[in-house]
Write a protein that holds these residues in place. Structure first.
Motif, PDB file in Angstrom:
ATOM      1  N   GLU A 120       0.919  -1.144   0.108  1.00  0.00           N
ATOM      2  CA  GLU A 120      -0.089   0.108   0.037  1.00  0.00           C
ATOM      3  C   GLU A 120       0.838   1.152  -0.077  1.00  0.00           C
ATOM      4  O   GLU A 120       1.753   1.413   0.844  1.00  0.00           O
ATOM      5  CB  GLU A 120      -0.914   0.113   1.190  1.00  0.00           C
ATOM      6  CG  GLU A 120      -1.847   1.155   1.287  1.00  0.00           C
ATOM      7  CD  GLU A 120      -2.873   0.873   2.456  1.00  0.00           C
ATOM      8  OE1 GLU A 120      -3.438   1.984   2.823  1.00  0.00           O
ATOM      9  OE2 GLU A 120      -3.239  -0.208   3.003  1.00  0.00           O
ATOM     10  N   LYS A 128      -2.506  -1.438  -3.500  1.00  0.00           N
ATOM     11  CA  LYS A 128      -3.291  -0.146  -3.369  1.00  0.00           C
ATOM     12  C   LYS A 128      -2.194   1.036  -3.589  1.00  0.00           C
ATOM     13  O   LYS A 128      -1.256   1.099  -2.965  1.00  0.00           O
ATOM     14  CB  LYS A 128      -3.727   0.061  -1.931  1.00  0.00           C
ATOM     15  CG  LYS A 128      -5.014  -1.105  -1.487  1.00  0.00           C
ATOM     16  CD  LYS A 128      -5.458  -0.956  -0.155  1.00  0.00           C
ATOM     17  CE  LYS A 128      -6.494  -2.178  -0.042  1.00  0.00           C
ATOM     18  NZ  LYS A 128      -7.121  -1.564   1.253  1.00  0.00           N
ATOM     19  N   VAL A 133      -6.615  -1.262  -6.286  1.00  0.00           N
ATOM     20  CA  VAL A 133      -6.981   0.160  -6.111  1.00  0.00           C
ATOM     21  C   VAL A 133      -6.036   1.086  -6.420  1.00  0.00           C
ATOM     22  O   VAL A 133      -4.896   0.930  -6.209  1.00  0.00           O
ATOM     23  CB  VAL A 133      -7.341   0.237  -4.570  1.00  0.00           C
ATOM     24  CG1 VAL A 133      -7.733   1.747  -4.276  1.00  0.00           C
ATOM     25  CG2 VAL A 133      -8.321  -0.518  -3.903  1.00  0.00           C
TER      26      VAL A 133
END
Length: 1433
Positions: A80, A102, A124
């Protein structure tokens, strides 16, 4: 904080630790254990120090001054990453972060999506509030589920996200996307086109069925007509017998009967009882035969309706699937399979392998026939299935994963046998899966999805239920038709851990907690018939119960038909072939042969009435003779049956007439039957009546027979009967082609309230009540308006092709308000009155704000009643009886108009002119013959006009101005069969089209259309330009600069008055269709590519590349090498028949012609003026047969000399233009015995002896030789004047007697002073002059005098070798680039610019007379021609 970005990484980390109260040493020791790191404050100029955190999985950097992504190489475990509200300008430095799931890069300065290809695990991605303009670089991100691109500069989407199949959330708010609406509109248009194509295919299938039905009904109808004719004839005889038997006649008091007649009457009376009995007996037999054949008609009609129902059911599934595909925006997709698809063959083999004939033997089923297989791809259901299946695989070790894959099975879904498989239920399963809410009333389905691996387990319960139901209802229909057609749903199932069901336990998840599915072998199923089998299929047959609905994925829908021992009574079966024509030809072999024989026996029964002569017209004498009276008022009954009458005259005189029979005549209307106030009975059956208009004043009429006619418009005809037959008791209107037959009976009974019998059937009280209720519902009332309307201001934002009125009224119906407000009608925006059986539109005067209205499937005959609805945007009137478009010209806001399935015959002019927003018009299944009313519908995008009567290709020109038209459907029109290459024809003339007749237009088709129709001059094109097709008035045809390649004027006879044709500056290679124009006198084809009069044959394939090159490049010097003199003789067109007998003037300038023989000009026998300037001609040949040729222009070519065949025959040529060629010799001109004008300017004549050869042309009156080397001194002029006694004009200057005297004097003086020249020295010379003459008038410059003339100078004049060399060099300068001058001339003439001879001269020296000539020569050359030589015609 330290602001400098030039510090090394270690110092930056130390500074950060110091500012945040951390120990640098501690960070170095514990950094490897850190998995999450966040930075929120200013002071982090670039990403550094991440090597201290090798196991970092989450990194958050917010509101820093970072301008680039770098330093992330050590973070291989990063999942992330947040770099938000920074100054990032480019996505980079993420190549090593391959575990990233992400990525948040919002509020930066990123302008392009790039360098993300290797982040295949990314789920994402937030790139909102940057400066991104295009969606790109996301093709490899197959796992992407959340994409945020809000607040960028994106203006279009296109298909850039097609590969991101798992994308669930997409945010594009705050962009400049203007293509959402456009994309939605395109999708709607595309699916609308596909659905209309399906509907058209259904209509075509139904039309075939109807045609077949009509053929099958032909024999029964003919038999019924025959028997009806004989019946009515016998009834007439019987009535006459009864009348004479009673011993009275209407005219008996006024007529005297002679004795013989009295005797005959007595004999007749004595024979009457037996004759009447015979007639009655025969009438009874005839009635039985009519009943028999009527029964056959009913059987055919019943079979027809069964097949129509099946066709509609089969097609009915595809349209909802398309609608679902549209509404789900591609998440749901289906495909119809063919034999070429592997999955189709897989399903086909699967069904056959799981069909056991033993299981179906009790039902008379011997096999199964697969009719259609539809593959369904539901992306959402498939993802759910794969996610759960993947979870099972992840929970098991790798060794067992393969065994789990083997648990995948294809099974049949078991429908509830007591519920008919309806489209709605099937579509719910395909779209939403096997949800609990969608299961049927079976208790097991609440817990599990019931499946089977056997066709018998799935189908036998349904067959048994239908048979039992049929038995209980005691119906007489064919029982095999109940279950013959069926639907299978093949599913992909993950069985998981399965177990056999226990006998006494109910099947539920609670009783089987450790398994995913339960199965029951066939032998344990109730109602299972085992017996002695010849196969072991039952051992493998099982019924399955799967508990998890998401693990059952519907994949294929199969439509099938059982093959039974009793053959289906199809309209296409052998059973019905007996009713075809061959049954008449060979009645012995027909199934109906016995019936036909019986018919003949009945017809031959006694008495056999002798045929009476047929009446063609009716007059007073005939009427009185038939009625056997002399007084009109005494005539009570008049029987005109079985004649050929089409008109009735003066029937109004028959004031006492009560009964009239006009059956079996030729009437098309009944307007002659009027004001017969006492008429009670009228039989007009078996005629050709198409309308009851004019049928009036029959107030006492009680019995009316209109059967077997051509009545269609039920509404109009019923209205006419309501007004003028108020006492009608019985009415027969059978066997008419009514438009709305389904509701006809109720309509008639409800409107004609006095009726007791309709079509021979008694009208019961219940039927009369139902009819009254039906009629009450056909009127637009306040209640119906409230019940079928909506007040929504905007169309719902859903993808659907249905009319907006239908969508809005289904979503939000107003319902019947008890107390509507005073202005409630002003709030109505949508009105849907489909299928309300309306006969007219009324009570809409106050609906001023109505936007969307639909009146489909009613009985409307006119479009009246909509005048106040000027704000309408959509109007649908499908399925009515409208024959004319009217009353809508003021609806300027209309965007969609649909009037399908009506009786329209044309499009009135100016109806659509003011509809500036109309983009969709649908007029399918009408009788439209012309598209002229659409010429100004410039905003039209979609036009559906299939199945009409458009026949001529000129109608397509009415659409050429519709630049926005992208979808056109013309299927089923006559033009498709009349126009050769119809599709390419339309594509060529409507280049903006994207789809034609339901098929997308591909680029190769566009190219083929251009190749085929590009450059064709046709009658249609001329008609389009002229605005009419009356070609007989044309005398001139002027069509320049249009890239025309061929001429195709049909019919040629209509162009017979054309005498002048100008096709200059086109791409013609031959005269093409011009040779068929009989009276053309002047033909201009300058600036084309003419090779021959007739079209050239295919190029020779045996030539070498070099030979082909030589032919293509004449300037190479080899252009004529392949044609020997022998071959030229062979190619001569002397023996070819002459053509274009009226042609007198022909212009072929600037065509690149190099061979005159190939042109075949000899066939133009009456040619007088021929213009060939500006070509590549090197020899004058092939003109021998032009006996009347007066003027020949071959200026600006490549002629060097004349061969023997150039002017071999005595010629009638008066003028010959040879300027700007390469002539050095002037021999072979002796045949030009009538030549008066010869133009030789700008050639290469340098020997004065060549000019002496002109002596043979004694008739020469005008000559030009300027621009030749010989003209560098003026000696040639005196010589020519001296030697040509008839010369009147030389080089543009008149020749008078003084000139002749001067010429004689100069030549004599030259002869006298031949010894006075100064000798030439042998010193080097500059080449411009080689000597000087003592006498000024004669100055010789670079001229070699021939021996024939050198005696005039004497022997003292000699030329040095240096001068000879210089002369050769100068000649070389003039000929090295022979095309340069010609190219310049052609170029200038193409632009319409004249060039004076002084410009063309290499020495820039020309006499004033030459310039005068050049400016005036065109006027002299075109005698007899209507065209100048310039480019402008």
């Amino acid at each position: 904080m330290i602001e400098s970005e030039n510090l090394n990484q270690e110092e930056i980390i130390k500074e950060l630790c110091l500012c945040n109260g951390l120990s640098y040493e501690m960070v170095g020791q514990e950094g490897s254990d850190t998995s999450k790191l966040e930075m929120f404050f200013l002071g982090y100029p670039r990403i550094v120090g991440l090597s201290l955190f090798p196991n970092l999985t989450s990194l958050t950097i917010v509101a820093q001054d970072i301008k680039e992504i770098s330093g992330l190489e050590p973070c291989l475990q990063l999942k992330e990453l947040w770099i938000a509200e920074c100054c990032i300008e480019k996505i980079e430095g993420l190549q090593e972060c391959r575990n990233l799931e992400k990525l948040y890069l919002y509020f930066n300065k990123i302008s392009k999506i790039e360098n993300l290809e290797k982040l295949i695990k990314l789920k994402v991605l937030w790139l909102n509030h940057n400066t991104i303009k295009n969606i790109e670089g996301l093709q490899t991100l197959k796992n992407l589920k959340d994409l945020n691109l809000a607040g960028n500069l994106i203006n279009s989407i296109g298909r850039c996200l097609d590969s991101n199949e798992q994308l669930e959330r997409l945010n594009l708010s705050g962009n400049q996307v203007c293509s959402f609406k456009t994309t939605a509109m395109k999708k709607i248009m595309y699916y609308n086109m596909r659905i209309k194509t399906l509907q058209r295919h259904l209509n075509e299938d139904l039309e075939k069925l109807n045609d077949r039905k009509c053929k099958l009904q032909k024999l029964p109808e003919e038999r019924i007509k025959l028997f009806s004719f004989v019946k009515k004839t016998l009834e007439r005889e019987l009535a006459e017998l009864k009348g004479s038997g009673k011993g009275h006649s209407d005219g008996s008091n006024n007529s005297k009967v002679t004795d013989p007649e009295t005797l005959k009457s007595c004999e007749t009376v004595t024979e009457e009882p037996s004759l009447q009995q015979k007639i009655l007996t025969k009438l009874s037999a005839l009635n039985e035969r009519v009943t028999f054949w009527n029964k056959k008609l009913d059987e055919i009609e019943a079979i027809y309706h069964i097949e129509v129902k099946q066709k509609k059911k089969s097609h009915g599934l595809l349209i909802p699937l398309l609608l679902t595909e549209l509404e789900t925006v591609g998440n749901f997709h289906f495909e119809e399979g063919t034999r070429s698809d592997d999955w189709f063959n897989f399903c086909y083999e699967l069904i056959l392998s799981r069909f056991c004939a033993w299981d179906f033997r009790t039902y008379g089923i011997t096999g199964v026939k697969v009719k259609r297989i539809i593959k369904v791809n539901n992306r959402i259901l498939r993802l759910k299935f794969e996610e759960k299946f993947q979870k099972f695989l992840e929970n098991e070790d790798m060794h067992d994963s393969e065994s789990y894959r083997r648990m995948l099975e294809c099974l049949f879904y078991v429908f509830d046998p007591e519920v008919t498989v309806k489209k709605k239920h099937l579509l719910q399963i395909l779209e939403k899966g096997f949800k609990e809410s969608e299961t049927s009333k079976l208790p097991l389905k609440k817990e599990a999805v019931i499946l089977s691996n056997s066709l018998s387990i799935s189908e036998c319960p349904r067959i048994e239920f239908l048979q039992q139901k049929h038995k209980d209802e005691k119906k007489n229909s064919l029982k095999h038709e109940l279950f013959r057609h069926g639907i299978l749903l093949i599913t992909k199932v993950f069985l998981g851990q399965s177990a056999q069901a226990h006998e006494k336990e109910s099947i539920s998840q609670s009783n089987y907690p450790m398994v995913n599915s339960v199965f029951i072998p066939r032998k344990y199923l109730l109602n299972s018939v085992m017996g002695q089998r010849n196969c072991d299929c039952s051992v493998r047959q099982c019924k399955w119960f799967v508990f998890d609905h998401d693990l059952v994925l519907p994949e294929y829908v199969v439509e099938f038909e059982y093959i039974t021992m009793v053959k289906s009574p199809s309209l296409f079966s052998v059973f019905n072939n007996v009713i075809l024509e061959e049954s008449k030809k060979n009645p012995e072999g027909s199934v109906f042969s016995k019936d036909l024989k019986f018919d003949d026996e009945v017809i031959k029964m006694e008495p056999r009435i002798k045929a009476r002569p047929k009446l063609i017209s009716l007059d007073d004498k005939t009427i009185l003779s038939l009625a056997k009276t002399s007084v009109y008022s005494h005539i009570v009954s008049l029987n005109l049956h079985g004649n050929s009458l089409s008109k009735l005259r003066d029937l109004s005189k028959l004031t006492g007439l009560r009964k009239l029979n006009i059956s079996f005549n030729e009437f098309t209307c009944l307007d002659d039957v009027y004001h017969l106030y006492n008429l009670e009975y009228l039989d007009a059956s078996h005629n050709h009546v198409i309308t009851l208009e004019g049928f009036r004043g029959l107030m006492k009429l009680k019995h009316l027979d209109l059967s077997w006619n051509q009545l269609k418009k039920s509404g109009d005809e019923i209205n006419m009967l309501c007004k003028h037959t108020t006492s009608l008791l019985t009415l027969d209107i059978q066997h008419n082609p009514w438009q709305k037959p389904a509701t006809l009976r109720l309509s008639v009974i409800g409107r004609l309230k006095t009726l007791t019998h309709l079509n021979g059937v008694f009208i019961s009280e219940e039927e009369a009540t139902a009819a009254m209720k039906f009629i009450a519902g056909t009127r637009i009332t306040q209640l119906s308006l409230l019940r079928h309307s909506s007040t929504k201001e905007e169309r719902p934002r859903i993808l659907s092709i249905w009319p907006s009125a239908k969508i809005l009224t289904q979503i939000s119906k107003l319902g019947p308000h008890l107390h509507p407000s005073g202005n409630w009608y002003l709030k109505l925006t949508a009105l849907n009155l489909d299928g309300q059986h309306l006969f007219e539109i009324t009570n809409l005067e106050k609906l001023e704000n109505l936007k969307w209205a639909s009146f489909s499937n009613n009985n409307l005959t006119k479009m009246d009643g909509l005048e106040s609805c000027i704000n309408l945007e959509e109007l649908t009137l499908d399925g009515n009886c409208i024959s004319k478009i009217e009353g809508i010209s003021k609806m300027t806001k209309l965007t969609r108009l649909s009037i399908n399935n009506n009786l329209l015959t044309g499009l009135e002019q100016h109806t659509f002119d003011n509809m500036l927003h109309l983009h969709s018009l649908s007029l399918e299944n009408n009788r439209i013959t012309s598209l002229s009313g659409l010429q100004k519908s410039f905003t039209l995008v979609e036009l559906y006009i299939s199945n009409n009567y458009i026949a001529v290709n000129q109608e397509m020109y009415n659409l050429k101005g519709l630049c926005n038209l992208v979808i056109l459907d013309m299927c089923g029109n006559i033009i498709i069969w009349n126009q050769e290459n119809y599709r390419l024809f339309v594509i060529f003339h409507l280049p903006e089209l994207k789809a034609l007749d339901g098929i997308s237009i591909e680029p190769p088709e566009t190219e083929n259309a251009k190749d085929l129709f590009g450059g064709r001059l046709t009658s249609d094109m001329i008609a389009e330009r002229q605005g009419h097709s009356n070609f007989m008035q044309m005398q001139e045809l002027n069509w320049t600069s249009s890239s025309i390649r061929t001429v195709d004027l049909i019919p040629v006879d209509q162009f017979r008055n054309v005498c002048n044709v100008n096709l200059q500056n086109n791409n013609l290679t031959s005269f093409s269709g011009l040779i068929y124009l009989p009276n053309v006198k002047v033909l201009c084809l300058n600036y084309n590519h003419i090779e021959s009069i007739m079209p050239r044959l295919k190029p020779q394939t045996h030539l070498t590349n070099r030979q082909l090159l030589y032919q293509k490049v004449p300037s190479s010097g080899y252009g004529q090498q392949g044609i020997s003199k022998t071959n030229r003789d062979i190619m001569s067109s002397e023996n070819l028949p002459p053509i274009m007998h009226s042609l007198e003037v022909l212009h072929l300038g600037y065509n690149g012609i190099c061979n005159l023989i190939q042109l075949q000009l000899n066939r133009l026998r009456n040619l007088k003026f021929l213009f060939l300037q500006g070509n590549e001609i090197s020899q004058v040949e092939g003109l021998d047969n032009l006996a009347v040729l007066q003027e020949l222009v071959v200026d600006h070519n490549r002629i060097r000399s004349f061969n023997d065949s150039a002017f071999a025959k005595p010629s009638s040529l008066l003028a010959l233009h040879l300027e700007e060629n390469r002539l050095r010799e002037l021999g072979k001109l002796q045949s030009l015995v009538k030549l008066e004008k010869l133009f030789l300017g700008y050639n290469k004549i340098q020997d004065i002896t060549e000019l002496e050869k002109l002596d043979v042309i004694s008739t020469l009156r005008e000559l030009t030789v300027y621009g030749n080397p010989i003209c560098r001194k003026m000696l040639h002029r005196h010589m020519l004047i001296f030697r040509l006694p008839n010369l009147q004009m030389l080089d543009g200057s008149p020749v008078n007697s003084d000139d002749r005297a001067k010429a004689e004097f100069h030549l004599a003086e030259l002869q006298a002073k031949k010894n006075s020249l100064i000798p030439v020295t042998h010193c080097p010379m500059d080449g411009r002059s080689f000597g000087q003459v003592k006498t000024p008038p004669i100055k010789v410059t670079n001229v070699i005098l021939p021996s024939g003339f050198s005696h005039c100078l004497g022997s003292d004049v000699t030329l040095t070798p240096e001068v000879e060399d210089k002369k050769n060099k100068n000649a070389g300068i003039l000929t090295n680039n022979p095309r340069s001058i010609h190219a310049e001339i052609a170029f200038q003439q193409l632009r319409g610019i004249g060039i004076s001879p002084s410009v063309l001269s290499h020495q820039n020296i020309a006499s004033p007379t030459a310039q005068i000539y050049q400016s005036n020569q065109d006027e002299r050359r075109i005698s007899g021609s209507n065209f100048p030589r310039s480019n402008r015609m």
